[in-house]
Scaffold this motif. Structure first.
Motif, short mmCIF file in Angstrom:
data_model
loop_
_atom_site.label_atom_id
_atom_site.label_comp_id
_atom_site.label_asym_id
_atom_site.label_seq_id
_atom_site.Cartn_x
_atom_site.Cartn_y
_atom_site.Cartn_z
N GLU A 174 0.81 -1.35 0.16
CA GLU A 174 0.15 0.12 0.05
C GLU A 174 0.83 1.25 0.09
O GLU A 174 0.49 2.36 -0.39
CB GLU A 174 -0.79 0.07 1.16
CG GLU A 174 -0.34 0.23 2.67
CD GLU A 174 -1.18 -0.32 3.40
OE1 GLU A 174 -1.93 0.94 4.49
OE2 GLU A 174 -1.42 -1.50 3.97
N HIS A 197 -8.83 -1.23 -5.99
CA HIS A 197 -8.80 -0.27 -4.73
C HIS A 197 -7.77 0.85 -5.12
O HIS A 197 -7.11 0.58 -6.01
CB HIS A 197 -8.03 -0.72 -3.50
CG HIS A 197 -8.99 -1.92 -2.93
ND1 HIS A 197 -9.87 -1.63 -2.20
CD2 HIS A 197 -9.05 -3.15 -3.00
CE1 HIS A 197 -10.51 -2.46 -1.75
NE2 HIS A 197 -9.97 -3.75 -2.38
N SER A 198 -8.20 2.12 -4.87
CA SER A 198 -7.47 3.30 -4.97
C SER A 198 -6.08 3.26 -4.23
O SER A 198 -6.35 2.76 -2.96
CB SER A 198 -8.17 4.78 -5.07
OG SER A 198 -8.72 4.59 -3.86
N TYR A 218 0.85 4.16 -2.91
CA TYR A 218 0.63 5.26 -2.95
C TYR A 218 1.47 6.26 -3.22
O TYR A 218 1.62 7.35 -3.72
CB TYR A 218 0.38 5.73 -1.36
CG TYR A 218 -0.16 7.21 -0.94
CD1 TYR A 218 -1.36 7.69 -1.50
CD2 TYR A 218 0.54 7.76 -0.13
CE1 TYR A 218 -1.88 9.16 -1.30
CE2 TYR A 218 0.17 9.00 0.14
CZ TYR A 218 -0.90 9.55 -0.56
OH TYR A 218 -1.32 10.95 -0.23
N SER A 247 -10.49 -0.93 1.69
CA SER A 247 -10.46 0.46 1.71
C SER A 247 -11.60 0.84 2.51
O SER A 247 -12.82 1.08 2.51
CB SER A 247 -10.96 0.93 0.28
OG SER A 247 -9.66 0.87 -0.51
N ASN A 303 -6.68 5.06 -0.48
CA ASN A 303 -7.41 4.56 0.27
C ASN A 303 -7.32 2.99 0.80
O ASN A 303 -7.74 2.92 1.94
CB ASN A 303 -8.86 4.58 -0.24
CG ASN A 303 -9.46 6.10 -0.42
OD1 ASN A 303 -9.36 6.73 0.52
ND2 ASN A 303 -10.19 6.35 -1.48
N VAL A 304 -6.51 2.35 0.02
CA VAL A 304 -6.26 0.91 0.35
C VAL A 304 -5.45 0.79 1.60
O VAL A 304 -4.38 1.42 1.74
CB VAL A 304 -5.74 0.12 -0.84
CG1 VAL A 304 -4.38 0.25 -1.20
CG2 VAL A 304 -6.12 -1.21 -0.40
N THR A 305 -5.62 -0.29 2.42
CA THR A 305 -4.88 -0.93 3.46
C THR A 305 -4.79 -2.27 3.73
O THR A 305 -6.04 -2.95 3.39
CB THR A 305 -5.01 0.17 4.64
OG1 THR A 305 -4.07 -0.34 5.73
CG2 THR A 305 -6.35 -0.25 5.37
#
Length: 323
Positions: free
Chosen positions: A90, A152-153, A94, A170, A156-158
């Motif tokens: 993630e 997922h963007s 990002y 997300s 926001n994803v984790t």
């Protein structure tokens, strides 16, 4: 005819399980090379090995090197899939989303189970990622993470579970799309995206998680380390124990930017509470509030932002007004 490239960086998706010991480790040949799948379209798929690293070994400088490679590949290719270990996936996603200025699809994927484990998700996630890259709807979505039939963007994803294959979620807004046997379906997207191209990562930014009874000791140790910036995962809507305030004030007075996020999965920080250590006091002192990022992602954003500016007001705008 479309041309895609898969960039391998290591991680479980590139490892194999030792059937005698149960250990999972690296292998000389990537287990997912020469994908045995018919994509029912004219497509050329090339492969490139950038690193062979477990993701805890990936640093921001590796991320920058990867970003520069992707920039070059995007001149020739229509889209890119990056295979990556899940522990820091993630963060790399990002980072790439922040520095890559492209409308072409860039997808990160990984696996929770290596290719020869029972129930492996490695090949399936890779094939799903290629299908997403081939979709015309994947353009202009920023960097995406594809895992477990979901899209997922990066912002926001984790990772939410240590071992479940549905680990990537997300929590704020949910996935932006899903993958079915026949279709790639996007049902929403980010309303805005800003990129910050950089040539180097040279700053030092620390990350602290707040806890009940926290005092000034850790802040003093950080102060002595001469950081360029600090990110704090605060309590609730953005509050800290009052004992931390003198050290925070000292850091701010020395023009060291402090960015505040919440240690909670959902919601954003805000200057709601006016008691000592509350968000209102922190805001008035000059602490910078975020737009809903996690601590690790806010740290990466601050690392990147500091390569372009140290102006406190500009940094405030980057974190509080931009995405």
């Amino acid at each position: 005819m479309k041309k895609l490239i898969i960039i391998h960086t290591g991680g479980t998706i590139s490892m194999l399980e030792n059937k005698d010991t149960g250990e999972v480790n690296t292998t000389e040949d990537h287990p997912l090379s020469n994908i045995p799948y018919n994509f029912r379209t004219n497509v050329i798929i090339d492969e490139h090995i950038a690193f062979s690293l477990p993701s805890p070994h990936i640093t921001p400088n590796h991320m920058l090197e990867l970003a520069k490679s992707i920039d070059k590949f995007l001149i020739e290719y229509d889209g890119i899939v990056v295979t990556h270990g899940t522990d820091t996936l993630e963060e790399t996603a990002y980072f790439l989303d922040l520095v890559l200025d492209t409308e072409k699809p860039v997808i990160l994927t990984g696996a929770m189970r290596s290719s020869n484990e029972i129930g492996s998700d490695a090949l399936y996630n890779l094939i799903s990622s290629i299908r997403v890259v081939l979709s015309p709807d994947a353009y202009s979505k920023g960097v995406l993470v594809v895992m477990n039939d979901e899209i997922h963007s990066a912002i926001n994803v984790t990772k939410t579970s240590t071992s479940n294959i549905a680990t990537f979620q997300s929590p704020q807004y949910g996935p932006i799309g899903i993958i079915t046997k026949e279709s790639i379906i996007f049902h929403h997207q980010l309303v805005a995206r800003t990129t910050y191209p950089v040539e180097n990562i040279s700053k030092q930014v620390f990350l602290l998680k707040a806890y009940a009874g926290m005092d000034n000791k850790l802040f003093e140790i950080i102060h002595d380390g001469h950081p360029d910036g600090l990110v704090i995962e605060g309590l609730g809507q953005g509050n800290l124990p009052k004992e931390t305030i003198p050290s925070i004030r000292k850091l701010i007075n020395e023009n060291i930017p402090i960015v505040l996020v919440s240690r909670s999965f959902r919601g954003t920080v805000g200057p709601t509470y006016a008691y000592e250590g509350g968000g209102r006091q922190l805001k008035d002192m000059g602490v910078i509030f975020t737009n809903g990022l996690t601590g690790p992602k806010a740290r990466l954003k601050l690392l990147i932002a500091l390569e372009n500016t140290t102006d406190h007001m500009v940094l405030r705008d980057i974190f509080e007004k931009e995405f």
